[in-house]
Write a protein that holds these residues in place. Structure first.
Motif, PDB file in Angstrom:
ATOM      1  N   ALA A 122      -3.990  -2.393  -5.555  1.00 37.44           N
ATOM      2  CA  ALA A 122      -3.261  -1.133  -5.783  1.00 37.44           C
ATOM      3  C   ALA A 122      -1.857  -1.413  -6.305  1.00 37.44           C
ATOM      4  O   ALA A 122      -1.410  -0.805  -7.294  1.00 37.44           O
ATOM      5  CB  ALA A 122      -3.194  -0.330  -4.484  1.00 37.44           C
ATOM      6  N   MET A 123      -1.173  -2.362  -5.678  1.00 34.36           N
ATOM      7  CA  MET A 123       0.209  -2.663  -6.086  1.00 34.36           C
ATOM      8  C   MET A 123       0.254  -3.238  -7.501  1.00 34.36           C
ATOM      9  O   MET A 123       1.177  -2.978  -8.263  1.00 34.36           O
ATOM     10  CB  MET A 123       0.797  -3.640  -5.073  1.00 34.36           C
ATOM     11  N   SER A 124      -0.776  -4.003  -7.863  1.00 35.73           N
ATOM     12  CA  SER A 124      -0.790  -4.589  -9.199  1.00 35.73           C
ATOM     13  C   SER A 124      -0.870  -3.500 -10.276  1.00 35.73           C
ATOM     14  O   SER A 124      -0.383  -3.677 -11.383  1.00 35.73           O
ATOM     15  CB  SER A 124      -1.969  -5.544  -9.342  1.00 35.73           C
ATOM     16  N   ASP A 134      -5.202   4.827  -5.344  1.00 35.17           N
ATOM     17  CA  ASP A 134      -4.770   5.614  -4.178  1.00 35.17           C
ATOM     18  C   ASP A 134      -5.773   5.480  -3.032  1.00 35.17           C
ATOM     19  O   ASP A 134      -5.392   5.435  -1.854  1.00 35.17           O
ATOM     20  CB  ASP A 134      -4.624   7.098  -4.550  1.00 35.17           C
ATOM     21  N   VAL A 135      -7.052   5.414  -3.385  1.00 30.38           N
ATOM     22  CA  VAL A 135      -8.096   5.255  -2.356  1.00 30.38           C
ATOM     23  C   VAL A 135      -7.902   3.899  -1.658  1.00 30.38           C
ATOM     24  O   VAL A 135      -8.003   3.789  -0.432  1.00 30.38           O
ATOM     25  CB  VAL A 135      -9.503   5.341  -3.004  1.00 30.38           C
ATOM     26  N   PHE A 136      -7.621   2.884  -2.463  1.00 25.78           N
ATOM     27  CA  PHE A 136      -7.399   1.534  -1.897  1.00 25.78           C
ATOM     28  C   PHE A 136      -6.180   1.551  -0.968  1.00 25.78           C
ATOM     29  O   PHE A 136      -6.192   0.962   0.112  1.00 25.78           O
ATOM     30  CB  PHE A 136      -7.153   0.510  -3.012  1.00 25.78           C
ATOM     31  N   SER A 137      -5.116   2.215  -1.416  1.00 26.65           N
ATOM     32  CA  SER A 137      -3.867   2.202  -0.632  1.00 26.65           C
ATOM     33  C   SER A 137      -4.062   2.883   0.722  1.00 26.65           C
ATOM     34  O   SER A 137      -3.625   2.373   1.751  1.00 26.65           O
ATOM     35  CB  SER A 137      -2.754   2.932  -1.383  1.00 26.65           C
ATOM     36  N   LEU A 144      -6.310   0.459   7.765  1.00 24.09           N
ATOM     37  CA  LEU A 144      -6.732  -0.830   8.346  1.00 24.09           C
ATOM     38  C   LEU A 144      -5.554  -1.561   8.987  1.00 24.09           C
ATOM     39  O   LEU A 144      -5.689  -2.148  10.058  1.00 24.09           O
ATOM     40  CB  LEU A 144      -7.350  -1.716   7.253  1.00 24.09           C
ATOM     41  N   ILE A 145      -4.404  -1.527   8.325  1.00 25.72           N
ATOM     42  CA  ILE A 145      -3.248  -2.275   8.851  1.00 25.72           C
ATOM     43  C   ILE A 145      -2.722  -1.635  10.136  1.00 25.72           C
ATOM     44  O   ILE A 145      -2.409  -2.336  11.100  1.00 25.72           O
ATOM     45  CB  ILE A 145      -2.144  -2.394   7.771  1.00 25.72           C
ATOM     46  N   ALA A 159       0.837  -1.214   0.000  1.00 22.36           N
ATOM     47  CA  ALA A 159       0.000   0.000   0.000  1.00 22.36           C
ATOM     48  C   ALA A 159       0.868   1.259   0.000  1.00 22.36           C
ATOM     49  O   ALA A 159       0.606   2.215  -0.743  1.00 22.36           O
ATOM     50  CB  ALA A 159      -0.922  -0.023   1.222  1.00 22.36           C
ATOM     51  N   LEU A 160       1.923   1.252   0.828  1.00 24.82           N
ATOM     52  CA  LEU A 160       2.807   2.429   0.910  1.00 24.82           C
ATOM     53  C   LEU A 160       3.528   2.660  -0.423  1.00 24.82           C
ATOM     54  O   LEU A 160       3.636   3.795  -0.914  1.00 24.82           O
ATOM     55  CB  LEU A 160       3.832   2.213   2.033  1.00 24.82           C
ATOM     56  N   GLU A 161       4.009   1.587  -1.019  1.00 24.98           N
ATOM     57  CA  GLU A 161       4.754   1.712  -2.282  1.00 24.98           C
ATOM     58  C   GLU A 161       3.819   2.104  -3.428  1.00 24.98           C
ATOM     59  O   GLU A 161       4.181   2.914  -4.290  1.00 24.98           O
ATOM     60  CB  GLU A 161       5.491   0.401  -2.592  1.00 24.98           C
TER      61      GLU A 161
END
Ligand SMILES: [Fe+2]
Length: 383
Positions: A255-257, A216-219, A225-226, A202-204
């Motif tokens: 998001a990362m994908s 970006d919303v997902f990240s 949540l984490i 998520a951060l990356e």
């Protein structure tokens, strides 16, 4: 706003108990023989006992393949592909962590398009064999972290112990069955490392130089949540925490994908391959060095993150990296994660790690490209 694309060729079936839906999907695909690609621990922990009973009751033929290491190699895909063909399989069901799902993705590609796993590695560039289609794959993650069930990558170690990938929209699993109940028996260490892997995704993704407003919303939500639920998942193992972490991992994986990973994955893959560390542990160790290295170039993104997590506090953009660092250090403390590896490599291994990291594709998605000396300094800061 920058233009963006979004494509996810995977049906997501999310919820406690969704493992029971796998039999329905197997029937939908009309599979005559299923290759079950399993993490060895999945069998040991009895996570699929009921599914195996159901398959027998429903007279579905299957063959189990569980020859997979935490850092899977080309050979694991090639042997699995041979078994897929020898047993006349026409569907793959993968149940396990990211390594298991990555091997299954490789098998689906090679079984459909021919050749060997090596032919499809991104590192081969223009010599890489084309992927036209793939065998259908049902991916069932047993950890909340890797996100492999919703990505178009398969990460495989090549013969030189360099982590390479197969990348194609054709290797998105057909169905991702995400059942948080499966994640309750996972060892504490694995919960920590995979949860922090999701954090890194998520951060990356959020700090990547590939912009995607939807992801970006997902990240941001995955990070929120984490921060809140990983300590509970690690220390209390509640059902709710497993569901929240499974959801966070799904968001971070999607998001990362789309936005790719960056510095922690480039350096973490080199570290993990050469030290034979689990992926999550290696990547998580590089999170703080990345925040420090990107402090000026990603000040806006870091400010967005700290504001999203704690919206009421007064912020100063110049201090956003420091504020985020404090929050991450607290998260590490709460889950009992020590980012120091505590083992110094030989000069030869260190040079190889620096070289492997410097040619890793994810590095190109970092907003600031580190020199070999920068990479060495970051490694030295965590050894
Ligand atoms: Fe990862």
């Amino acid at each position: 706003m920058n233009p963006f694309n979004f494509f996810l060729d995977t049906k997501i079936d999310f919820g406690s108990g969704s493992l029971n839906h796998v039999i329905g999907y197997i029937k939908e695909f009309g599979a005559s023989v299923v290759l079950l690609v399993l993490d060895r621990n999945v069998l040991k922990l009895g996570l699929v006992d009921e599914l195996l009973e159901t398959l027998s009751k429903e007279q579905v033929n299957y063959h189990i393949y569980d020859n997979i290491d935490p850092n899977p190699r080309l050979i694991h895909v090639d042997i699995g592909t041979t078994q897929f063909k020898e047993h006349g399989c026409n569907l793959v069901v993968a149940i396990g962590g990211g390594s298991t799902i990555d091997v299954a993705k490789g098998i689906c590609v090679v079984a459909k398009n021919g050749g060997k796993c090596f032919d499809y590695l991104d590192g081969r560039k223009e010599k890489k064999r084309a992927i036209y289609d793939s065998i259908p794959l049902i991916a069932v993650p047993t950890t909340a972290g890797t996100g492999s069930e919703v990505t178009m990558y398969s990460v495989i170690l090549d013969n030189d112990l360099v982590k390479d990938s197969i990348t194609s929209t054709h290797i998105y699993p057909s169905v991702a069955v995400i059942d948080p109940l499966l994640m309750k028996k996972i060892p504490r260490e694995t919960v920590i490392y995979t949860g922090l892997d999701a954090f890194a995704h998520a951060l990356e993704a959020y700090t990547s130089n590939i912009s995607n407003a939807l992801c970006d919303v997902f990240s941001l939500e995955a990070l929120r949540l984490i921060f809140e639920w990983l300590p509970i998942a690690v220390n209390e193992n509640t059902q709710q925490s497993k569901e929240k972490m499974a959801f966070a991992s799904t968001l971070a994986g999607v998001a990362m994908s789309h936005q790719a990973a960056n510095l922690p994955h480039a350096l973490g893959c080199a570290l993990g391959a050469n030290y034979d560390l689990s992926h999550g542990l290696a990547v998580a160790s590089l999170i703080l060095p990345m925040v420090k290295y990107n402090s000026s170039i990603c000040a806006q993104e870091f400010e967005d993150i700290v504001n999203y997590i704690s919206p009421t506090k007064q912020r100063n953009r110049a201090d956003s990296a420091k504020q985020l660092t404090v929050m991450i250090e607290e998260l590490f403390k709460n889950v009992g994660f020590d980012y120091k590896i505590g083992k110094y490599p030989s000069e030869e291994i260190l040079s190889k790690m620096v070289h492997d990291a410097s040619i890793h594709g994810c590095l190109l998605c970092n907003k600031r490209i580190p020199s070999e000396q920068d990479i060495k300094d970051m490694f030295l800061s965590i050894l």
